[in-house]
Design a protein around this motif. Structure first.
Motif, PDB file in Angstrom:
ATOM      1  N   ASN A  18       0.838  -1.213   0.000  1.00 38.26           N
ATOM      2  CA  ASN A  18       0.000   0.000   0.000  1.00 38.26           C
ATOM      3  C   ASN A  18       0.861   1.246   0.000  1.00 38.26           C
ATOM      4  O   ASN A  18       0.543   2.244  -0.642  1.00 38.26           O
ATOM      5  N   ARG A  19       1.957   1.165   0.742  1.00 40.41           N
ATOM      6  CA  ARG A  19       2.890   2.305   0.793  1.00 40.41           C
ATOM      7  C   ARG A  19       3.467   2.548  -0.610  1.00 40.41           C
ATOM      8  O   ARG A  19       3.587   3.696  -1.037  1.00 40.41           O
ATOM      9  N   VAL A  20       3.792   1.447  -1.316  1.00 39.26           N
ATOM     10  CA  VAL A  20       4.317   1.586  -2.684  1.00 39.26           C
ATOM     11  C   VAL A  20       3.273   2.289  -3.568  1.00 39.26           C
ATOM     12  O   VAL A  20       3.601   3.209  -4.327  1.00 39.26           O
ATOM     13  N   TYR A  21       1.982   1.884  -3.425  1.00 43.28           N
ATOM     14  CA  TYR A  21       0.934   2.516  -4.243  1.00 43.28           C
ATOM     15  C   TYR A  21       0.861   4.010  -3.947  1.00 43.28           C
ATOM     16  O   TYR A  21       0.749   4.839  -4.847  1.00 43.28           O
ATOM     17  N   GLU A  22       0.942   4.334  -2.641  1.00 43.55           N
ATOM     18  CA  GLU A  22       0.884   5.763  -2.266  1.00 43.55           C
ATOM     19  C   GLU A  22       2.059   6.531  -2.850  1.00 43.55           C
ATOM     20  O   GLU A  22       1.903   7.623  -3.388  1.00 43.55           O
ATOM     21  N   ILE A  23       3.252   5.914  -2.728  1.00 40.63           N
ATOM     22  CA  ILE A  23       4.464   6.580  -3.228  1.00 40.63           C
ATOM     23  C   ILE A  23       4.322   6.874  -4.722  1.00 40.63           C
ATOM     24  O   ILE A  23       4.746   7.918  -5.218  1.00 40.63           O
ATOM     25  N   LEU A  24       3.690   5.933  -5.444  1.00 42.51           N
ATOM     26  CA  LEU A  24       3.537   6.110  -6.897  1.00 42.51           C
ATOM     27  C   LEU A  24       2.177   6.739  -7.252  1.00 42.51           C
ATOM     28  O   LEU A  24       1.710   6.608  -8.385  1.00 42.51           O
ATOM     29  N   ASN A  25       1.561   7.412  -6.293  1.00 40.51           N
ATOM     30  CA  ASN A  25       0.259   8.065  -6.502  1.00 40.51           C
ATOM     31  C   ASN A  25      -0.779   7.129  -7.104  1.00 40.51           C
ATOM     32  O   ASN A  25      -1.565   7.519  -7.964  1.00 40.51           O
ATOM     33  N   LYS A  26      -0.730   5.891  -6.687  1.00 33.77           N
ATOM     34  CA  LYS A  26      -1.686   4.850  -7.105  1.00 33.77           C
ATOM     35  C   LYS A  26      -1.632   4.565  -8.616  1.00 33.77           C
ATOM     36  O   LYS A  26      -2.533   3.979  -9.187  1.00 33.77           O
ATOM     37  N   LYS A  27      -0.554   5.002  -9.264  1.00 33.30           N
ATOM     38  CA  LYS A  27      -0.428   4.716 -10.709  1.00 33.30           C
ATOM     39  C   LYS A  27       0.688   3.700 -10.895  1.00 33.30           C
ATOM     40  O   LYS A  27       1.864   4.055 -10.977  1.00 33.30           O
ATOM     41  N   ILE A  28       0.306   2.446 -10.951  1.00 39.38           N
ATOM     42  CA  ILE A  28       1.308   1.377 -11.001  1.00 39.38           C
ATOM     43  C   ILE A  28       1.549   0.928 -12.453  1.00 39.38           C
ATOM     44  O   ILE A  28       2.637   0.521 -12.813  1.00 39.38           O
ATOM     45  N   LYS A  29       0.482   1.001 -13.266  1.00 39.75           N
ATOM     46  CA  LYS A  29       0.571   0.482 -14.634  1.00 39.75           C
ATOM     47  C   LYS A  29       1.749   1.105 -15.397  1.00 39.75           C
ATOM     48  O   LYS A  29       1.930   2.317 -15.393  1.00 39.75           O
ATOM     49  N   ASN A  30       2.555   0.206 -15.973  1.00 44.02           N
ATOM     50  CA  ASN A  30       3.741   0.592 -16.771  1.00 44.02           C
ATOM     51  C   ASN A  30       4.856   1.289 -15.980  1.00 44.02           C
ATOM     52  O   ASN A  30       5.800   1.789 -16.570  1.00 44.02           O
ATOM     53  N   LYS A  31       4.688   1.347 -14.649  1.00 42.06           N
ATOM     54  CA  LYS A  31       5.767   1.943 -13.835  1.00 42.06           C
ATOM     55  C   LYS A  31       6.936   0.948 -13.780  1.00 42.06           C
ATOM     56  O   LYS A  31       6.733  -0.269 -13.656  1.00 42.06           O
ATOM     57  N   LYS A  32       8.146   1.486 -13.920  1.00 41.74           N
ATOM     58  CA  LYS A  32       9.335   0.609 -13.887  1.00 41.74           C
ATOM     59  C   LYS A  32       9.859   0.543 -12.450  1.00 41.74           C
ATOM     60  O   LYS A  32      10.276   1.558 -11.884  1.00 41.74           O
ATOM     61  N   ILE A  33       9.777  -0.652 -11.904  1.00 45.45           N
ATOM     62  CA  ILE A  33      10.174  -0.822 -10.498  1.00 45.45           C
ATOM     63  C   ILE A  33      11.376  -1.758 -10.413  1.00 45.45           C
ATOM     64  O   ILE A  33      11.408  -2.814 -11.047  1.00 45.45           O
ATOM     65  N   THR A  34      12.377  -1.318  -9.634  1.00 48.40           N
ATOM     66  CA  THR A  34      13.592  -2.127  -9.441  1.00 48.40           C
ATOM     67  C   THR A  34      13.573  -2.741  -8.047  1.00 48.40           C
ATOM     68  O   THR A  34      13.284  -2.040  -7.076  1.00 48.40           O
TER      69      THR A  34
END
Ligand code: NAD
Length: 432
Positions: free
Chosen positions: A301-317
């Motif tokens: 949930n914290r990750v979603y918040e950090i990315l403003n709930k926009k996960i699609k196509n986000k590049k995560i390492t």
């Protein structure tokens, strides 16, 4: 002494080679032919610092041998250590003891002289009684003794932990086997290890109670970290302030992802299941299990918040995917929950782990392994530090920036927030 280790995994191989190094003749047996063939060629099937050198040394001087022939290995040994897996049953939360009982059945037909059968595997209270029953079907009780000698080594520190243990627990119901085991461990006792002799059932429970307590400590500080995040204080100050109290101690008080690995998750479940059988409710451990199971969702949930709930196509390492540093063990690592969940939401994930490619992610969409930290950071939107490998502690992220800066979510609190933020990165960590 002539020893046989049945099961040549993390515990069987490490304790086998360490016993050999102390001057015993040790045969490590496994039913996995590939594993034994690899070992005979001098190749080590697991990643454990210092293990390769010690295996080669003792294999060359012939104190350590490898075999798939269980019967012959038992014939030629005085003490037989059972080191096979005790995972959680597919349904329910109790320990699956099929590997233990299969081994006991095999030993049953191979007792040609007095044998001491020792469970080093983590086994629920009364397992020793069951092994004794199995062996009694074919053997007189005076020809064998069943002992519990739980192992406390930690992956990544296994050789040091085995060689310099805080304590050696031996649970046996007869004097003879206790004398033999005390003799076997004499070199470690003389270096300061405490030798504790208990009845067999007590030794079995000591192991589970210890692991459940450590899991509780981790979960406790993880929940305190949640509170710190809400209040805006640093959980590390709390850990230091608490840990300096000798009654509490500072170890296992570092906030981070959910605990994982091959022991804590299965052992906390198994002890509550054993207690249920004895009509005792271990409510504290049950809440620890629940809290830990919720932890990965909480961090996600914290990750979603950090990315403003926009996960699609986000590049995560992901930097590190194993459950902790200095091991290649993926069992119950929190990355096994987080990576598939982010992939499902459309993220494109690259991971770098010093122990390389992980087959566990081979079927997860949009997940790839890269061979260098540099490749892992290229083009990333968010970098998650999942495992506290030393390799990550001195990364100068500035050197890897081409174009826009990535965000850093340090789940292990290995960086100084001030330093990283001063370099212009958005930085998040746990409980601070
Ligand atoms: N891994 C740890 O850090 C650790 C620490 C302390 C205690 N333990 C306990 O020790 C036990 C073993 O754990 P591990 O991590 O070493 O497991 P593992 O899965 O790495 O190794 C177990 C080995 O036993 C072999 N095996 C299974 N059945 C066999 C049979 N019938 N004959 C011969 N070999 C057989 C398997 O092939 C495997 O190689 C578990 O009960 C675990 O809870 C593990």
């Amino acid at each position: 002494m002539k020893l046989c280790m049945i099961g040549t995994g993390y515990v069987g191989l490490v304790s086998g080679v360490c016993f050999a190094d102390l001057g015993n003749d040790v045969v490590c047996v496994d039913k996995d032919v590939n594993k034994i063939n690899l070992l005979k060629k001098g190749k080590i099937p697991i990643y454990e610092p210092g293990l390769s050198e010690l295996v080669l040394k003792n294999y060359k001087n012939k104190r350590l041998t490898f075999s798939t022939d269980l019967k012959k290995s038992i014939y030629t040994s005085d003490v037989i250590f059972i080191c096979v897996g005790t995972p959680t049953k597919k349904s329910g939360s109790s320990a699956d003891l099929s590997q233990i009982y299969n081994v006991a059945s095999e030993i049953k037909s191979s007792v040609n002289s007095f044998k001491i059968i020792v469970t080093k595997s983590t086994v629920p209270v009364t397992t020793g009684d069951e092994i004794e029953k199995i062996l009694s079907k074919k053997n007189k009780k005076k020809n064998f003794s069943v002992v519990s000698n739980p192992e406390f080594l930690r992956e990544g520190e296994a050789i040091r932990d085995f060689t310099y243990p805080d304590r050696i627990i031996v649970g046996s119901n007869d004097i003879r086997s206790n004398r033999v085991l005390k003799n076997l461990y004499a070199p470690l006792i003389s270096k300061g290890a405490q030798y504790v002799h208990t009845e067999r059932r007590a030794a079995e429970l000591i192991k589970y109670a210890s692991n459940a307590f450590l899991a509780t400590k981790i979960t406790f500080i993880n929940e305190i970290a949640n509170l710190c995040e809400k209040i805006g204080i640093n959980v590390e100050d709390i850990s230091i302030g608490m840990g300096l109290d000798k009654r509490i101690g500072s170890r296992f008080l570092r906030a981070g992802p959910a605990y994982g690995g091959s022991c804590f998750p299965k052992d906390t479940k198994a002890i509550t299941s054993t207690a249920d059988k004895f009509k005792t409710n271990l409510s504290v451990i049950k809440s620890v299990i629940k809290s830990n199971e919720n932890r990965s969702s909480l961090l996600l949930n914290r990750v979603y918040e950090i990315l403003n709930k926009k996960i699609k196509n986000k590049k995560i390492t992901f930097l590190g995917v194993t459950f902790k540093a200095n091991t290649d063990d993926m069992r119950d690592s929190s990355s096994l929950i987080m990576i598939p969940s982010l992939s499902k939401k459309g993220a494109i994930i690259k991971y770098f782990d010093p122990t390389g490619y992980k087959k566990e992610f081979s079927r997860v969409k949009n997940v790839s392994n890269v061979n260098t930290i540099k490749e892992s950071l290229e083009g990333s939107d968010l970098v998650i530090v999942h495992t506290e490998w030393n390799d990550f502690k001195s990364i100068n992220f500035k050197n890897f920036i081409k174009g826009k800066k990535f965000i850093i979510y340090d789940m292990r609190n290995i960086y100084s927030p001030k330093k990283i933020r001063n370099q212009g990165f958005k930085y998040y960590s746990v409980g601070r």
